[in-house]
Design a protein around this motif. Sequence first.
Motif, mmCIF file in Angstrom:
data_model
loop_
_atom_site.group_PDB
_atom_site.id
_atom_site.type_symbol
_atom_site.label_atom_id
_atom_site.label_comp_id
_atom_site.label_asym_id
_atom_site.label_seq_id
_atom_site.Cartn_x
_atom_site.Cartn_y
_atom_site.Cartn_z
ATOM 1 N N ALA A 153 -4.889 18.438 4.963
ATOM 2 C CA ALA A 153 -4.298 19.584 5.913
ATOM 3 C C ALA A 153 -5.385 20.571 5.691
ATOM 4 N N THR A 154 -6.223 20.748 4.673
ATOM 5 C CA THR A 154 -7.114 22.002 4.535
ATOM 6 C C THR A 154 -8.537 21.674 4.865
ATOM 7 N N SER A 155 -8.984 20.994 3.872
ATOM 8 C CA SER A 155 -10.506 20.881 4.295
ATOM 9 C C SER A 155 -10.970 19.592 5.398
ATOM 10 N N ARG A 156 -9.795 18.857 5.586
ATOM 11 C CA ARG A 156 -9.722 17.922 6.648
ATOM 12 C C ARG A 156 -10.376 16.531 6.012
ATOM 13 N N ILE A 157 -10.848 16.546 4.813
ATOM 14 C CA ILE A 157 -11.351 15.181 4.580
ATOM 15 C C ILE A 157 -10.935 14.848 2.907
ATOM 16 N N ALA A 158 -10.331 13.466 2.650
ATOM 17 C CA ALA A 158 -10.136 13.282 1.519
ATOM 18 C C ALA A 158 -10.877 11.785 1.153
ATOM 19 N N ALA A 164 0.930 -1.209 -0.002
ATOM 20 C CA ALA A 164 0.013 0.032 -0.027
ATOM 21 C C ALA A 164 0.764 1.309 0.053
ATOM 22 N N ASN A 165 0.474 2.180 -0.595
ATOM 23 C CA ASN A 165 1.133 3.561 -0.587
ATOM 24 C C ASN A 165 0.755 4.334 0.789
ATOM 25 N N ARG A 166 1.878 5.244 0.972
ATOM 26 C CA ARG A 166 1.717 5.911 2.326
ATOM 27 C C ARG A 166 1.508 7.370 2.120
ATOM 28 N N LEU A 167 0.613 7.690 3.196
ATOM 29 C CA LEU A 167 0.672 9.094 3.224
ATOM 30 C C LEU A 167 1.361 9.712 4.486
ATOM 31 N N SER A 168 1.887 10.968 4.774
ATOM 32 C CA SER A 168 2.705 11.545 5.703
ATOM 33 C C SER A 168 1.832 11.585 7.036
ATOM 34 N N PRO A 226 -2.663 3.573 5.735
ATOM 35 C CA PRO A 226 -1.589 4.284 4.921
ATOM 36 C C PRO A 226 -0.732 5.194 6.039
ATOM 37 N N PHE A 227 -1.031 5.144 7.232
ATOM 38 C CA PHE A 227 -0.264 6.228 8.142
ATOM 39 C C PHE A 227 0.537 5.281 8.868
ATOM 40 N N ASP A 228 0.439 3.958 8.698
ATOM 41 C CA ASP A 228 1.381 3.073 9.382
ATOM 42 C C ASP A 228 1.131 3.106 10.998
ATOM 43 N N GLY A 229 -0.149 2.964 11.452
ATOM 44 C CA GLY A 229 -0.219 2.810 12.608
ATOM 45 C C GLY A 229 -0.430 4.347 13.435
ATOM 46 N N GLU A 230 -0.475 5.268 12.909
ATOM 47 C CA GLU A 230 -0.535 6.688 13.450
ATOM 48 C C GLU A 230 -2.149 7.064 13.430
ATOM 49 N N ALA A 270 -7.041 12.625 -7.006
ATOM 50 C CA ALA A 270 -6.285 12.018 -8.245
ATOM 51 C C ALA A 270 -4.960 11.586 -8.071
ATOM 52 N N ALA A 271 -4.257 12.018 -6.823
ATOM 53 C CA ALA A 271 -3.121 11.861 -6.405
ATOM 54 C C ALA A 271 -2.887 11.848 -4.940
ATOM 55 N N LEU A 272 -1.724 11.190 -4.550
ATOM 56 C CA LEU A 272 -1.648 11.096 -3.282
ATOM 57 C C LEU A 272 -1.150 12.698 -2.393
ATOM 58 N N SER A 273 -0.467 13.513 -3.405
ATOM 59 C CA SER A 273 -0.240 14.812 -2.881
ATOM 60 C C SER A 273 -1.372 15.514 -2.684
ATOM 61 N N GLU A 274 -2.370 15.208 -3.741
ATOM 62 C CA GLU A 274 -3.639 16.174 -3.483
ATOM 63 C C GLU A 274 -4.559 15.620 -2.177
ATOM 64 N N ALA A 275 -4.521 14.287 -1.969
ATOM 65 C CA ALA A 275 -4.986 13.543 -0.728
ATOM 66 C C ALA A 275 -4.431 14.237 0.493
ATOM 67 N N GLN A 276 -3.029 14.517 0.519
ATOM 68 C CA GLN A 276 -2.227 15.005 1.582
ATOM 69 C C GLN A 276 -2.772 16.485 1.878
ATOM 70 N N ASN A 277 -2.525 17.379 0.943
ATOM 71 C CA ASN A 277 -3.249 18.730 0.821
ATOM 72 C C ASN A 277 -4.713 18.903 1.471
ATOM 73 N N ALA A 278 -5.447 17.870 0.709
ATOM 74 C CA ALA A 278 -6.841 18.221 1.121
ATOM 75 C C ALA A 278 -7.160 17.825 2.913
#
Length: 330
Positions: free
Chosen positions: A148-153, A70-74, A189-193, A138-146
């Motif tokens: 942080a801003t709108s709080r939902i992805a 699986a891909n990861r998010l920060s 995708p957050f590895d336990g966080e 459409a991209a993981l970077s878009e999810a990360q930004n969402a």
Amino acid sequence: MLVPQAIKRLSGQTGHERDLSEPEALELFSALLDGGVAELELGALLGAMAMKALAPSELIGFRRASQARANRLSDSLDARPIVIPSYGGARAQANLMPLVALVLARFGVPVLVHGPLEGQGGIASASVFRELGVLPCAALSEAQNALATSRIAFVPTALLCPALAQLISLRARLGVPTLAHEVAPLIDPFDGEALLLVPAGDDTRRDTLASVLAGLGLHALLFHGREGEAYPDPLQRPAMILFDAGMQTTLFDGHAAPAAAGATRGCALPGHSDAKSTAAWIDKALAGRQLMPLPIPNLLACCLFGAGYAEDFNQAKAIVAVRTHSLSPA
């Protein structure tokens, strides 16, 4: 283990003799995800697995194989995220999971929802979210930004774990869910966080998942979901159990029978399960013009407490009661 051996064992044995060990399940599912199984053998294997209930050892092995791919998010968010799977699709009842996700986001909780874009015979959550203005990333970077801003992805499974998405898509050809549908809700995708919301369809499935969550030491909230989605039946009050590093705490005891009179508090549930009608009802609930049935505030309180947004469970229940204009969860 070799695929022909697995098929023979899964099809020919009885009882627990059919169950794979964790290492066997890990090796087998890794081969499936990596495309190392021919189509004919793949169909036979998925069919054999569909004829039995997954054992905890199998689900743990399958989950480890999926998590590794699986891909990861920060995890650098300023708050603990909540991860919500969506692999059921509404059929008999409107899907209120998007309501849970959106209310949590309004509380300031980062919420990542993942699942397929198609309902495969039902109404996909992605369709309800679209009506509510939440589009698939459409991209993981878009999810990360969402987050942080709108709080939902909303992250499609094909973006989160492409190999798993391919197995899930086979439902359209096979006509029934595959074992991938049982593994997907356990992906983190957050590895336990994060706090994982894990819905169970029945008591047997709940017991299996409880063993898996405890065995893996996951941080998760386990409860009976409606039609495979991560929200409780508005007419029931399911048990809600918090798992944290192998420990489990029952936050709400469940009612086996339909919830007591007044559980819906006179609120009119959506009359139709289509995406537009469901979204319209959710819009009213978010605006405070529509009361939520008590099982929804119950789940919200468990989420706030489990994710550490309240010092204790009573405080979490009070926050939900005030912010959603509902009665105190009970």
